[in-house]
Design a protein around this motif. Structure first.
Motif, PDB file in Angstrom:
ATOM      1  N   LEU A  13       0.842  -1.196   0.000  1.00  0.00           N
ATOM      2  CA  LEU A  13       0.000   0.000   0.000  1.00  0.00           C
ATOM      3  C   LEU A  13       0.878   1.246   0.000  1.00  0.00           C
ATOM      4  O   LEU A  13       0.559   2.253  -0.625  1.00  0.00           O
ATOM      5  CB  LEU A  13      -0.935  -0.004   1.222  1.00  0.00           C
ATOM      6  CG  LEU A  13      -2.065  -1.035   1.169  1.00  0.00           C
ATOM      7  CD1 LEU A  13      -2.770  -1.121   2.506  1.00  0.00           C
ATOM      8  CD2 LEU A  13      -3.060  -0.712   0.064  1.00  0.00           C
ATOM      9  N   ALA A  14       2.015   1.172   0.705  1.00  0.00           N
ATOM     10  CA  ALA A  14       2.956   2.293   0.752  1.00  0.00           C
ATOM     11  C   ALA A  14       3.727   2.426  -0.557  1.00  0.00           C
ATOM     12  O   ALA A  14       3.923   3.527  -1.070  1.00  0.00           O
ATOM     13  CB  ALA A  14       3.919   2.117   1.923  1.00  0.00           C
ATOM     14  N   ASN A  15       4.168   1.277  -1.106  1.00  0.00           N
ATOM     15  CA  ASN A  15       5.038   1.303  -2.286  1.00  0.00           C
ATOM     16  C   ASN A  15       4.852   0.001  -3.063  1.00  0.00           C
ATOM     17  O   ASN A  15       5.604  -0.950  -2.878  1.00  0.00           O
ATOM     18  CB  ASN A  15       6.494   1.467  -1.835  1.00  0.00           C
ATOM     19  CG  ASN A  15       7.445   1.672  -3.002  1.00  0.00           C
ATOM     20  OD1 ASN A  15       7.044   1.635  -4.162  1.00  0.00           O
ATOM     21  ND2 ASN A  15       8.716   1.852  -2.704  1.00  0.00           N
ATOM     22  N   ASN A 122      -4.574   9.583   0.453  1.00  0.00           N
ATOM     23  CA  ASN A 122      -4.061   8.409   1.184  1.00  0.00           C
ATOM     24  C   ASN A 122      -2.551   8.192   1.034  1.00  0.00           C
ATOM     25  O   ASN A 122      -2.083   7.065   0.979  1.00  0.00           O
ATOM     26  CB  ASN A 122      -4.799   7.129   0.740  1.00  0.00           C
ATOM     27  CG  ASN A 122      -6.200   7.053   1.303  1.00  0.00           C
ATOM     28  OD1 ASN A 122      -6.486   7.621   2.356  1.00  0.00           O
ATOM     29  ND2 ASN A 122      -7.086   6.368   0.607  1.00  0.00           N
ATOM     30  N   THR A 123      -1.794   9.295   0.979  1.00  0.00           N
ATOM     31  CA  THR A 123      -0.332   9.156   0.955  1.00  0.00           C
ATOM     32  C   THR A 123       0.333   9.713   2.208  1.00  0.00           C
ATOM     33  O   THR A 123       1.466   9.357   2.511  1.00  0.00           O
ATOM     34  CB  THR A 123       0.295   9.870  -0.263  1.00  0.00           C
ATOM     35  OG1 THR A 123       0.171  11.283  -0.110  1.00  0.00           O
ATOM     36  CG2 THR A 123      -0.341   9.434  -1.565  1.00  0.00           C
ATOM     37  N   VAL A 124      -0.343  10.602   2.913  1.00  0.00           N
ATOM     38  CA  VAL A 124       0.299  11.341   4.013  1.00  0.00           C
ATOM     39  C   VAL A 124       0.803  10.414   5.122  1.00  0.00           C
ATOM     40  O   VAL A 124       1.758  10.748   5.828  1.00  0.00           O
ATOM     41  CB  VAL A 124      -0.677  12.412   4.580  1.00  0.00           C
ATOM     42  CG1 VAL A 124      -1.857  11.788   5.305  1.00  0.00           C
ATOM     43  CG2 VAL A 124       0.076  13.392   5.485  1.00  0.00           C
ATOM     44  N   TYR A 125       0.216   9.226   5.226  1.00  0.00           N
ATOM     45  CA  TYR A 125       0.642   8.270   6.271  1.00  0.00           C
ATOM     46  C   TYR A 125       2.094   7.846   6.093  1.00  0.00           C
ATOM     47  O   TYR A 125       2.718   7.345   7.039  1.00  0.00           O
ATOM     48  CB  TYR A 125      -0.223   6.996   6.256  1.00  0.00           C
ATOM     49  CG  TYR A 125      -1.649   7.180   5.837  1.00  0.00           C
ATOM     50  CD1 TYR A 125      -2.538   7.949   6.597  1.00  0.00           C
ATOM     51  CD2 TYR A 125      -2.147   6.585   4.675  1.00  0.00           C
ATOM     52  CE1 TYR A 125      -3.851   8.118   6.213  1.00  0.00           C
ATOM     53  CE2 TYR A 125      -3.459   6.746   4.272  1.00  0.00           C
ATOM     54  CZ  TYR A 125      -4.299   7.513   5.047  1.00  0.00           C
ATOM     55  OH  TYR A 125      -5.607   7.690   4.658  1.00  0.00           O
ATOM     56  N   THR A 150      -6.212  14.551   1.195  1.00  0.00           N
ATOM     57  CA  THR A 150      -7.292  13.688   1.685  1.00  0.00           C
ATOM     58  C   THR A 150      -6.708  12.492   2.424  1.00  0.00           C
ATOM     59  O   THR A 150      -5.761  11.871   1.956  1.00  0.00           O
ATOM     60  CB  THR A 150      -8.167  13.224   0.513  1.00  0.00           C
ATOM     61  OG1 THR A 150      -8.703  14.379  -0.139  1.00  0.00           O
ATOM     62  CG2 THR A 150      -9.310  12.341   0.985  1.00  0.00           C
ATOM     63  N   PHE A 151      -7.304  12.189   3.586  1.00  0.00           N
ATOM     64  CA  PHE A 151      -6.774  11.091   4.403  1.00  0.00           C
ATOM     65  C   PHE A 151      -7.899  10.450   5.219  1.00  0.00           C
ATOM     66  O   PHE A 151      -8.899  11.097   5.547  1.00  0.00           O
ATOM     67  CB  PHE A 151      -5.676  11.598   5.352  1.00  0.00           C
ATOM     68  CG  PHE A 151      -6.158  12.599   6.380  1.00  0.00           C
ATOM     69  CD1 PHE A 151      -6.441  12.206   7.683  1.00  0.00           C
ATOM     70  CD2 PHE A 151      -6.331  13.940   6.044  1.00  0.00           C
ATOM     71  CE1 PHE A 151      -6.893  13.120   8.625  1.00  0.00           C
ATOM     72  CE2 PHE A 151      -6.779  14.864   6.969  1.00  0.00           C
ATOM     73  CZ  PHE A 151      -7.057  14.453   8.273  1.00  0.00           C
ATOM     74  N   GLY A 152      -7.710   9.177   5.531  1.00  0.00           N
ATOM     75  CA  GLY A 152      -8.628   8.479   6.425  1.00  0.00           C
ATOM     76  C   GLY A 152      -8.338   8.874   7.863  1.00  0.00           C
ATOM     77  O   GLY A 152      -7.181   8.921   8.278  1.00  0.00           O
ATOM     78  N   GLN A 153      -9.376   9.185   8.621  1.00  0.00           N
ATOM     79  CA  GLN A 153      -9.179   9.648   9.989  1.00  0.00           C
ATOM     80  C   GLN A 153      -8.636   8.541  10.894  1.00  0.00           C
ATOM     81  O   GLN A 153      -8.926   7.363  10.707  1.00  0.00           O
ATOM     82  CB  GLN A 153     -10.487  10.197  10.547  1.00  0.00           C
ATOM     83  CG  GLN A 153     -10.927  11.466   9.844  1.00  0.00           C
ATOM     84  CD  GLN A 153     -12.241  11.983  10.377  1.00  0.00           C
ATOM     85  OE1 GLN A 153     -12.737  11.540  11.413  1.00  0.00           O
ATOM     86  NE2 GLN A 153     -12.822  12.929   9.664  1.00  0.00           N
TER      87      GLN A 153
END
Length: 216
Positions: A13-15, A122-125, A150-153
């Motif tokens: 999911l990250a890479n 969904n990348t900021v994580y 945009t991010f999931g809380q």
């Protein structure tokens, strides 16, 4: 899912890498499509603009972006060579309007004020130094431009078993504080909720996510 399977899912999911990465890229596009399109609508794209998307995955949504206005130029930038190749392959019909660039995840390889609109979903994580990276986004965004993040809380994301592995999670106030430490001056927060299929199975879950509209 076993622990090792969850770790592999989290890594991809990250890479996304290789065949597994392609499969997960397809799944990400399917599960995130409404979140992505909602974020892109929030940009209020106009004719003749240059759009940057950070972490577009396989960019299966590109046609929807290009249909929003006339004479658009799109650049997608990703840390995954697998996703870069998939995006080029899936969007070969748009190669005169879209570029897909590989980078190392820290410095954006563009001149100052290159883009009218910038979006990331969904990348900021996975950002190693979020404030520095926000300042990179600030640098390449035009003074009149808009950046949508945009991010999931956190409360929702913590319920997903794979986020235990190398995800940095945020609630709204934490994200707003992060942005306030960067050069950006203004932001508007909106919350959304949707029903999606789980990445670890066939069950449906309620996703709560935040769209930040950020200006200089």
């Amino acid at each position: 899912m076993e622990k090792e399977e969850l770790k592999i899912l989290a890594q991809n999911l990250a890479n996304p890498q290789g065949e597994k990465g392609i499969e997960i890229g397809e799944m990400m596009n399917a599960t995130n499509i409404s979140m992505t399109l909602e974020s892109i609508r929030t940009l209020l794209i106009e004719d003749n603009e240059h759009i940057l998307e950070i972490g577009p995955g396989n960019a299966g949504h590109l046609k929807s972006v290009l249909n929003l206005a006339q004479n658009l130029k799109y650049t997608g930038i990703d840390i995954s060579e697998t996703m870069q190749n998939e995006a080029k392959k899936l969007n070969k019909d748009f190669k005169d309007k879209a570029d897909f660039i590989l980078y190392e995840g820290k410095k954006l390889p563009f001149k100052d004020q290159s883009f009218d609109k910038i979006v990331t979903v969904n990348t900021v994580y996975f950002w190693e130094d979020p404030v520095d990276f926000l300042n990179e986004i600030y640098r390449v965004l035009k003074d009149s431009g808009t950046f949508v993040l945009t991010f999931g809380q956190r409360d929702f994301m913590e319920k997903l078993p794979f986020t235990a592995y190398d995800f940095t999670l945020y609630n709204n106030s934490e994200m707003e504080e992060l942005v306030s430490k960067s050069h950006f001056k203004r932001m508007k927060t909106s919350e959304k909720e949707e029903e999606i299929k789980s990445k670890t199975g066939n069950e449906t879950i309620q996703r709560i996510y935040t769209i930040l509209t950020i200006k200089k």
